[in-house]
Motif scaffolding. Structure first.
Motif, short mmCIF file in Angstrom:
data_model
loop_
_atom_site.label_atom_id
_atom_site.label_comp_id
_atom_site.label_asym_id
_atom_site.label_seq_id
_atom_site.Cartn_x
_atom_site.Cartn_y
_atom_site.Cartn_z
N SER A 10 0.81 -1.22 0.00
CA SER A 10 0.00 0.00 0.00
C SER A 10 0.85 1.27 0.00
O SER A 10 0.44 2.30 0.51
CB SER A 10 -0.95 0.01 1.20
N LEU A 15 -0.88 1.75 -4.32
CA LEU A 15 -2.04 2.65 -4.34
C LEU A 15 -2.35 3.10 -5.76
O LEU A 15 -3.52 3.17 -6.18
CB LEU A 15 -1.80 3.86 -3.45
N LEU A 36 -0.59 3.12 5.43
CA LEU A 36 -0.20 3.02 4.02
C LEU A 36 1.26 2.66 3.82
O LEU A 36 1.58 1.64 3.23
CB LEU A 36 -0.53 4.32 3.26
N PHE A 64 -2.88 10.78 -0.51
CA PHE A 64 -3.11 9.44 -1.05
C PHE A 64 -4.37 8.83 -0.41
O PHE A 64 -5.19 8.21 -1.09
CB PHE A 64 -1.91 8.54 -0.74
N GLN A 65 -4.49 9.00 0.91
CA GLN A 65 -5.63 8.45 1.65
C GLN A 65 -6.94 9.00 1.12
O GLN A 65 -7.91 8.26 0.90
CB GLN A 65 -5.48 8.76 3.13
N ILE A 68 -7.83 7.43 -2.40
CA ILE A 68 -8.40 6.07 -2.42
C ILE A 68 -9.78 6.05 -1.77
O ILE A 68 -10.66 5.28 -2.18
CB ILE A 68 -7.46 5.04 -1.75
#
Length: 296
Positions: A10, A15, A36, A64-65, A68
């Protein structure tokens, strides 16, 4: 359920693979950790990621979080210990749990440092990489946890509930982490570097410079697993998986991307390779579909 694409890792590569596969409407499962990427979160400043300059690793991780989450992609925290090519699909093992997928993308990052002497020799013969996965095998037995990250402390505490004796061997490079070891009472902490994991047919001891300890099992807890131990038969060159320009490995349907696929170790390179791996996994699935249609 048989997933179209299973992604192991991750970090930026995993990702990126996940979002590109999801955009192409594929059924995916993404295995990783809640934060992650440990490597990403500790980066003080990132200046070469296009569009995001003078940004900390923690800030980039948050972006990034959000990305997704906007695509309803969830992190499956089951730790994958083995990936087996079964012909028409792949079986991904996590303790007693098994996941099936038509294709696999390996994005596990890179292992730093050499394995401990005996670690690879006794893999599956008393050495493992996931204590919570294999814990039932060690009920009432003596075990050692060799921990390279803070998550290893949780695995040691979990294992201590069922083992007769638990040793914890912290391998942190940051000396300050030694002072904050969060270990349950009854676990013996050994602040000494292990030299070798020994045994005959199975593991029976860990040796140090000044002593040996008798054990029935050893768990080596790292941020990433070596791809060649994760996927039997996977060709590698040193610490890296051998891939072509399309991120294909020597195993049909298995792709690799990011740091595990070679240098340079760069977040933006990893993200780009994740996209390439995902798009080629999608193309592979389309090819499988056409071949199956012809044979019907």
């Amino acid at each position: 359920m048989i997933y179209d694409i299973a992604i192991v890792g991750s970090g930026p590569a995993g990702l990126s693979a996940a979002i590109n596969a999801k955009i192409r409407n594929k059924k995916i499962v993404l295995f990783g950790t809640e934060n992650l990427s440990n490597k990403l979160t500790v980066a003080p400043s990132i200046d070469n990621y296009l569009g995001f300059f003078d940004i900390s690793g923690e800030e980039l991780k948050d972006k990034f979080q959000k990305h997704i989450e906007s695509l309803d992609i969830e992190i499956n925290t089951n730790k994958i210990t083995n990936v087996y090519a079964m012909g028409d699909y792949f079986a991904l093992m996590s303790g007693e749990n098994m996941f099936e997928a038509k294709t696999v993308i390996i994005a596990t990052g890179i292992q730093y440092g050499k394995p401990i002497k005996g670690e690879e020799e006794f893999l599956g013969k008393g050495v493992g990489y996931c204590a919570t996965c294999d814990a039932p095998l060690y009920k009432g037995k003596r075990v050692a946890i060799i921990g390279y990250n803070k998550e290893s402390e949780e695995e040691a505490n979990f294992l201590n509930e069922i083992a007769s004796k638990t040793y914890f061997i912290p391998m942190y490079k940051n000396e300050g982490l030694y002072r904050s070891v969060n270990i349950d009472e009854g676990i013996e902490i050994i602040k000494e570097k292990p030299l070798e994991i020994k045994g005959s047919k199975l593991v029976d001891k860990v040796s140090f410079k000044h002593k040996n300890i008798d054990v029935d099992g050893v768990f080596v807890i790292k941020d990433s697993s070596s791809p060649k131990t994760l996927v039997p038969g996977l060709e590698s060159h040193g610490a890296h998986v051998k891939v072509d320009i399309n991120m294909n490995t020597n195993i049909p349907g298995c792709f690799a991307c990011g740091d595990c696929a070679g240098k340079p170790y760069s977040y933006i390179k990893s993200a780009g390779q994740g996209q390439i791996a995902a798009l080629n996994a999608v193309a592979y699935l389309e090819k499988l579909k056409k071949n199956n249609t012809k044979t019907e």
